[in-house]
Design an enzyme around this catalytic site. Structure first.
Site, PDB file in Angstrom:
ATOM      1  N   SER A 142     -56.102   0.573  34.944  1.00 31.40           N
ATOM      2  CA  SER A 142     -55.593  -0.238  33.842  1.00 31.40           C
ATOM      3  C   SER A 142     -54.320   0.393  33.295  1.00 31.40           C
ATOM      4  O   SER A 142     -54.092   1.597  33.466  1.00 31.40           O
ATOM      5  CB  SER A 142     -56.643  -0.321  32.723  1.00 31.40           C
ATOM      6  OG  SER A 142     -56.108  -0.889  31.547  1.00 31.40           O
ATOM      7  N   TYR A 155     -63.002   3.601  27.336  1.00 32.13           N
ATOM      8  CA  TYR A 155     -62.286   2.815  28.339  1.00 32.13           C
ATOM      9  C   TYR A 155     -61.065   3.580  28.834  1.00 32.13           C
ATOM     10  O   TYR A 155     -60.803   3.653  30.042  1.00 32.13           O
ATOM     11  CB  TYR A 155     -61.874   1.480  27.729  1.00 32.13           C
ATOM     12  CG  TYR A 155     -61.323   0.483  28.717  1.00 32.13           C
ATOM     13  CD1 TYR A 155     -62.177  -0.256  29.524  1.00 32.13           C
ATOM     14  CD2 TYR A 155     -59.950   0.263  28.829  1.00 32.13           C
ATOM     15  CE1 TYR A 155     -61.679  -1.193  30.422  1.00 32.13           C
ATOM     16  CE2 TYR A 155     -59.448  -0.668  29.726  1.00 32.13           C
ATOM     17  CZ  TYR A 155     -60.317  -1.393  30.522  1.00 32.13           C
ATOM     18  OH  TYR A 155     -59.833  -2.311  31.419  1.00 32.13           O
TER      19      TYR A 155
END
Length: 256
Positions: A142, A155
């Site tokens: 990401s 995350y």
């Protein structure tokens, strides 16, 4: 892109980037194993592909369970006779302020996003070596492996781990002819952004990208298809930023 007759496993294949990629791979002649914990979503994805004339099979998997992931890989080879592409895409985010983050939430995100990717990488690599296949392993990282935002502590950690896992595994698997690559999406129009939708701040997420809108899963799938094809043979150990320029600027300047 050369994907005809390739066998691909796609985790998180029941929705979002995963299902879009599964449909694209199948449309290009690949045989796809749709792996997802959500049985209903996974079977619907399988049905869509079959209705379009593609070849796909659903397999229920918990990517945070090592044995389950090895069983998934074995199933794919038993079903289709080979394994060419492993797309470790399944991921979650538990959105909480740092001071409120509890041990269970922290561990769950890492179990799926980090450990699940490792399990998929290793299980696929072992099977490819066993079969003598020069396959491709693709992992979803990401842009949040590079920059941070409030409420996504675990995350960030998990996706940062995936980024270095790509490079490390690529080095060790190169002698076997196995490529390892990754993608780093920005804001994609999937359910993982639902918390931001509830907070009414989607304009901030959309405005972080040069087109001033979310990326569609089908756009990400095009990059994953290229990375899984022979045409991308020179890309190895790299993270491809599919971010619509989100990492490239801090302030937006509108032109009249």
């Amino acid at each position: 892109m050369t994907l005809k007759d390739k066998v691909a496993i796609i985790t998180g294949g029941g929705g979002g980037i995963g299902s879009a990629t599964a449909e694209l791979y199948a449309s290009k002649g690949a045989k796809v194993v749709i792996a997802d914990f959500n049985e209903q979503a996974g079977k619907k994805a399988e049905e869509r592909i079959r209705n379009q004339g593609g070849e796909a099979t659903f397999y229920k998997v918990d990517v945070s369970d090592l044995e389950d992931v090895h069983n998934l890989v074995n199933f794919a080879v038993e079903k289709y006779g080979s394994l060419d592409v492993m797309f470790n895409n399944a991921g979650i985010d538990i959105h909480k302020p740092f001071l409120e983050y509890d041990r269970e939430s922290y561990q769950r995100v890492l179990d799926v996003n980090q450990h699940g990717v490792f399990y998929g990488m290793q299980a696929a690599a072992k099977k490819m070596v066993e079969l003598g296949k020069k396959g491709v392993i693709i992992n979803t990282s990401s842009i949040y492996a590079y920059v941070v935002a409030p409420g996504s502590f675990a995350y960030h950690i998990s996706k940062s781990a995936v980024k270095i896992m790509v490079t490390s595994a690529a080095l060790e698997l190169a002698p076997y002819g196995i490529r390892v690559v990754g993608i780093a999406p920005a804001g994609v129009n999937t359910g993982i952004l639902d918390d931001y939708r509830k907070q009414g701040i989607m304009d901030i997420i959309e405005g972080a990208q040069m087109s001033n809108k979310l990326i569609e899963p089908e756009e990400i799938a095009q990059t994953v298809a290229f990375l899984g094809s022979e045409e991308s043979s020179a890309i190895n150990g790299s993270i491809v930023k599919v971010d619509d320029g989100a990492l490239g600027f801090k302030f937006r300047f509108e032109h009249n």
